[in-house]
Scaffold this active site. Structure first.
Site, PDB file in Angstrom:
ATOM      1  N   THR A  37       0.943  -1.276   0.117  1.00  0.00           N
ATOM      2  CA  THR A  37       0.135  -0.165   0.009  1.00  0.00           C
ATOM      3  C   THR A  37       0.782   1.279   0.198  1.00  0.00           C
ATOM      4  OG1 THR A  37      -0.102  -0.232   2.397  1.00  0.00           O
ATOM      5  CG2 THR A  37      -1.932  -0.972   1.090  1.00  0.00           C
ATOM      6  N   ASP A 173       9.686   0.788   5.002  1.00  0.00           N
ATOM      7  CA  ASP A 173      10.844   0.197   5.436  1.00  0.00           C
ATOM      8  C   ASP A 173      11.787   1.013   6.268  1.00  0.00           C
ATOM      9  OD1 ASP A 173       9.533  -1.946   4.490  1.00  0.00           O
ATOM     10  OD2 ASP A 173      11.012  -2.344   2.910  1.00  0.00           O
TER      11      ASP A 173
HETATM   12  C1  GLA Z   1       8.922  -3.770   0.525  1.00  0.00           C
HETATM   13  C2  GLA Z   1       9.299  -2.437  -0.021  1.00  0.00           C
HETATM   14  C3  GLA Z   1       8.352  -1.468   0.808  1.00  0.00           C
HETATM   15  C4  GLA Z   1       6.661  -1.935   0.708  1.00  0.00           C
HETATM   16  C5  GLA Z   1       6.674  -3.418   1.061  1.00  0.00           C
HETATM   17  C6  GLA Z   1       5.284  -4.298   0.597  1.00  0.00           C
HETATM   18  O1  GLA Z   1       9.420  -3.997   1.745  1.00  0.00           O
HETATM   19  O2  GLA Z   1      10.359  -2.019   0.307  1.00  0.00           O
HETATM   20  O3  GLA Z   1       8.385  -0.324   0.462  1.00  0.00           O
HETATM   21  O4  GLA Z   1       6.307  -1.789  -0.540  1.00  0.00           O
HETATM   22  O5  GLA Z   1       7.732  -4.308   0.210  1.00  0.00           O
HETATM   23  O6  GLA Z   1       4.382  -3.845   1.442  1.00  0.00           O
END
Ligand code: GLA
Length: 386
Positions: A37, A173
């Site tokens: 999202t 993240d």
């Molecule tokens: C990875 C990406 C995040 C996010 C997740 C899925 O961890 O680095 O930015 O998009 O996937 O939610």
């Protein structure tokens, strides 16, 4: 490894000098709900873990950045330059990517020695890359007194991954590991970047992270593919009235517009994003009201949507989730992170944690031939100097 042992290791590699050595830390993260999202302007609900990446760093009076890690043999020596380039698939592209972003803002550094030590399994979807990026960004900001705030460093680290490493990741993240708060999850609106910390009142339950130990293979290209499918959905939905991103729509509004989407696959991708945003909001209400059963149901629904509509799970994640859900005392179980392998997160009654590891571990091995790993998550603080 303890930080004094790491400093010792650092001096074994780079030699002793009387220049000041500093140690920094950035955690990993687990996302509780709100998957795929973030790059759609939606909601996420991650928390930082109590393990992550340590960085020992010192200026070296040489015109080179030297990189080493306790995790691999691979070492790098890169001449200081304002035009850094990617070096094959070496792990030190991550810190280099961050240096490159600072260079682009006009900061030029002296030579430095870096020793990283990571406790986050690579490719497990627990943000080992964001942890390396943010610990580097935070350390350089401190060493050179550049006065960027945490949000600046979050955005810089995300850009480093997008532009230099080439993964078009969202902001979750880097945000989660930088802003983490002990025993709290972080509710972020990725469109406005407003966020709130929510106490994780677990009332006799634990979060178990289960690693499929399935390597993520084509994950990066599949990730970028999902992102562009969502952009296609936005374009199709914008024919009559432009929308900025999928998250401006609720489910009823989306259903009213569904004839604008001519492709069933694109329809399902957008449906996941829109329903997932709603699940995040409901999950936070459930947590605040101590309705952990409801929280678990929403985790289950999230996984099913990622499996059927977004198609980012795969056999290993699905088996691990299925086996976990069979056990009495498991309130919910879902994949976490980008998917295509990596980890699941399950909400488990405290007294069945040991049983969970044994029974789910065996059933998963019987069905996949892989040995999973389990961590009982402890929720920790964000990036900091040690
Ligand atoms: C990875 C990406 C995040 C996010 C997740 C899925 O961890 O680095 O930015 O998009 O996937 O939610």
């Amino acid at each position: 490894m303890k930080s004094n042992e790491l400093i010792h290791e650092f001096e074994k590699i780079y030699g002793y000098s009387n220049v000041n050595i500093r140690v920094f830390f950035s955690p990993g993260r687990v996302n509780l709900i709100g998957e795929h999202t973030d790059y759609n302007g939606g909601y996420v609900f991650p928390c930082a873990l109590d393990f992550g990446t340590q960085l020992v760093i010192r200026k070296n009076n040489l015109n080179v950045f030297r990189f080493a890690t306790t995790n691999f043999e691979d070492k790098g020596e890169i001449v200081v330059s304002s035009r850094l380039t990617k070096h094959g698939n070496h792990w030190y592209n991550y810190p280099l990517a961050v240096i490159d972003q600072f260079n682009k803002k006009g900061h030029i550094f002296e030579g430095m020695d870096f020793l990283f030590s990571g406790e986050i399994p690579n490719g497990a979807g627990l943000s080992s890359s964001a942890s390396v990026e943010t610990v580097t960004a935070y350390a350089l900001n401190e060493m050179y007194a550049m006065n960027y705030d945490r949000w600046d460093l979050v955005k810089l680290s995300q850009k480093a991954e997008n532009e230099f490493v080439g993964v078009n990741c969202g902001i979750m993240d880097q945000f989660a590991v930088m802003m983490g708060k002990e025993n709290h999850a972080l509710f972020l609106n990725c469109a406005t970047l407003d966020y709130d910390t929510v106490p994780l009142k677990m009332d006799g339950h634990k979060l178990i992270i289960s690693n499929t130990n399935k390597k993520r293979g084509l994950a990066d290209s599949k990730y970028n593919e999902r992102r562009s499918e969502c952009e296609t959905a936005v374009d199709m939905l914008s024919v009559k009235k432009p929308i900025e991103n999928l998250s401006v729509l609720n489910y009823a509004e989306y259903m009213d517009m569904k004839e604008l989407i001519s492709d069933q696959l694109v329809f399902r991708r957008a449906k996941h994003v829109i329903t997932e945003n709603n699940r995040v909001l409901e999950a936070i209400v459930a947590l605040k009201n101590n309705e952990l059963g409801r929280f678990g149901d929403l985790m289950n629904q999230s996984h099913d949507s990622l499996k059927n509509d977004y198609e980012v799970t795969g056999k290993e994640l699905d088996v691990l989730v299925e086996e976990a859900r069979k056990l009495d005392g498991v309130l919910g179980s879902r994949m976490t992170g980008a998917g295509f392998g990596g980890c699941t997160v399950s909400l488990v009654r405290e007294d069945v944690v040991d049983e969970f590891k044994i029974i789910v571990g065996k059933a998963y091995f019987d069905r996949t031939g892989l040995i999973p790993e389990f961590y009982v998550a402890a929720v920790g603080e964000g990036t900091r100097e040690v």
